[in-house]
Design a protein around this motif. Structure first.
Motif, PDB file in Angstrom:
ATOM      1  N   UNK A 197       0.829  -1.211   0.000  1.00 31.84           N
ATOM      2  CA  UNK A 197       0.000   0.000   0.000  1.00 31.84           C
ATOM      3  C   UNK A 197       0.861   1.258   0.000  1.00 31.84           C
ATOM      4  N   UNK A 198       1.937   1.237   0.762  1.00 29.69           N
ATOM      5  CA  UNK A 198       2.835   2.401   0.795  1.00 29.69           C
ATOM      6  C   UNK A 198       3.530   2.608  -0.550  1.00 29.69           C
ATOM      7  N   UNK A 199       3.909   1.523  -1.205  1.00 29.94           N
ATOM      8  CA  UNK A 199       4.523   1.630  -2.536  1.00 29.94           C
ATOM      9  C   UNK A 199       3.507   2.166  -3.537  1.00 29.94           C
ATOM     10  N   UNK A 254      -7.279  16.330   0.911  1.00 29.08           N
ATOM     11  CA  UNK A 254      -7.493  16.767   2.292  1.00 29.08           C
ATOM     12  C   UNK A 254      -7.883  15.595   3.197  1.00 29.08           C
ATOM     13  N   UNK A 255      -8.320  14.483   2.608  1.00 29.50           N
ATOM     14  CA  UNK A 255      -8.723  13.310   3.388  1.00 29.50           C
ATOM     15  C   UNK A 255      -7.584  12.322   3.594  1.00 29.50           C
ATOM     16  N   UNK A 256      -6.510  12.471   2.848  1.00 25.34           N
ATOM     17  CA  UNK A 256      -5.395  11.539   2.905  1.00 25.34           C
ATOM     18  C   UNK A 256      -4.867  11.300   1.505  1.00 25.34           C
ATOM     19  N   UNK A 257      -4.233  10.168   1.303  1.00 24.26           N
ATOM     20  CA  UNK A 257      -3.670   9.834  -0.007  1.00 24.26           C
ATOM     21  C   UNK A 257      -4.639   8.905  -0.720  1.00 24.26           C
ATOM     22  N   UNK A 276     -12.357   2.862   1.893  1.00 23.49           N
ATOM     23  CA  UNK A 276     -12.522   2.476   0.492  1.00 23.49           C
ATOM     24  C   UNK A 276     -13.805   3.119  -0.006  1.00 23.49           C
ATOM     25  N   UNK A 277     -13.662   3.959  -1.030  1.00 23.23           N
ATOM     26  CA  UNK A 277     -14.797   4.662  -1.615  1.00 23.23           C
ATOM     27  C   UNK A 277     -14.825   4.430  -3.107  1.00 23.23           C
ATOM     28  N   UNK A 278     -15.909   3.847  -3.579  1.00 27.63           N
ATOM     29  CA  UNK A 278     -16.063   3.592  -5.012  1.00 27.63           C
ATOM     30  C   UNK A 278     -14.863   2.857  -5.600  1.00 27.63           C
ATOM     31  N   UNK A 279     -14.407   1.822  -4.926  1.00 25.60           N
ATOM     32  CA  UNK A 279     -13.271   0.991  -5.339  1.00 25.60           C
ATOM     33  C   UNK A 279     -11.922   1.705  -5.253  1.00 25.60           C
ATOM     34  N   UNK A 280     -11.892   2.922  -4.768  1.00 25.15           N
ATOM     35  CA  UNK A 280     -10.637   3.635  -4.595  1.00 25.15           C
ATOM     36  C   UNK A 280     -10.279   3.644  -3.117  1.00 25.15           C
ATOM     37  N   UNK A 281      -9.045   3.363  -2.829  1.00 28.75           N
ATOM     38  CA  UNK A 281      -8.580   3.279  -1.458  1.00 28.75           C
ATOM     39  C   UNK A 281      -7.974   4.613  -1.045  1.00 28.75           C
ATOM     40  N   UNK A 282      -8.325   5.074   0.140  1.00 28.20           N
ATOM     41  CA  UNK A 282      -7.762   6.297   0.697  1.00 28.20           C
ATOM     42  C   UNK A 282      -6.994   5.922   1.954  1.00 28.20           C
ATOM     43  N   UNK A 283      -5.744   6.330   2.010  1.00 26.76           N
ATOM     44  CA  UNK A 283      -4.924   6.092   3.185  1.00 26.76           C
ATOM     45  C   UNK A 283      -4.901   7.397   3.979  1.00 26.76           C
ATOM     46  N   UNK A 284      -5.546   7.363   5.141  1.00 29.46           N
ATOM     47  CA  UNK A 284      -5.699   8.577   5.939  1.00 29.46           C
ATOM     48  C   UNK A 284      -4.436   8.906   6.733  1.00 29.46           C
ATOM     49  N   UNK A 285      -3.706   7.878   7.134  1.00 29.53           N
ATOM     50  CA  UNK A 285      -2.532   8.117   7.980  1.00 29.53           C
ATOM     51  C   UNK A 285      -1.372   7.214   7.552  1.00 29.53           C
ATOM     52  N   UNK A 286      -0.616   7.613   6.524  1.00 31.56           N
ATOM     53  CA  UNK A 286       0.496   6.774   6.063  1.00 31.56           C
ATOM     54  C   UNK A 286       1.587   6.596   7.119  1.00 31.56           C
TER      55      UNK A 286
END
Length: 123
Positions: free
Chosen positions: A53-55, A65-68, A105-115
């Motif tokens: 996930x980090x890569x 503004x919500x993360x990556x 996970x929103x609409x098949x897209x992953x958001x990382x809030x706190x890497x």
């Protein structure tokens, strides 16, 4: 892929000599190999998935503004194949990370809030 981009890549590819193409191919493969070595360094599936996930953040991440936001549609099955695990294990790990509000996970897209918190899992 857009037609113009494909056309540009095709034109660029035709300008390269065979040795230049081989060198470019080796360079890309060595970068990819380095990423896979980073992932496979970890023995447990959770750490391998977090490393992946980090890569993916580094390669495809869009800072919001919500993360990556990972600008990449990827299934749990595809993630499991990359890290050498099962889809069930990947789903369980992602659900655990969602419960801790580290990812969403929103609409098949992953958001990382706190890497940074994800990195701590690897230490």
């Amino acid at each position: 892929m857009h037609r113009e981009v494909f056309s540009s890549i095709y034109s660029f590819n035709n300008l390269l000599s065979y040795s230049e193409k081989q060198l470019l191919h080796l360079q890309i493969n060595s970068e990819e190999l380095e990423y896979f070595i980073d992932i496979l360094y970890y023995k447990d599936a959770q750490k391998r998935l977090i490393a992946l996930l980090l890569i993916l953040c580094k390669l495809f991440g869009i800072y919001t503004s919500f993360g990556i936001l990972l600008n990449l549609e990827i299934s749990h099955k595809e993630l499991s194949r990359i890290i050498g695990s099962t889809r069930v294990t990947v789903t369980r790990i992602l659900n655990d990370l969602k419960k801790e509000k580290i990812i969403s996970i929103n609409y098949k897209f992953l958001v990382i809030h706190d890497p940074l918190l994800l990195i701590e899992f690897l230490i």
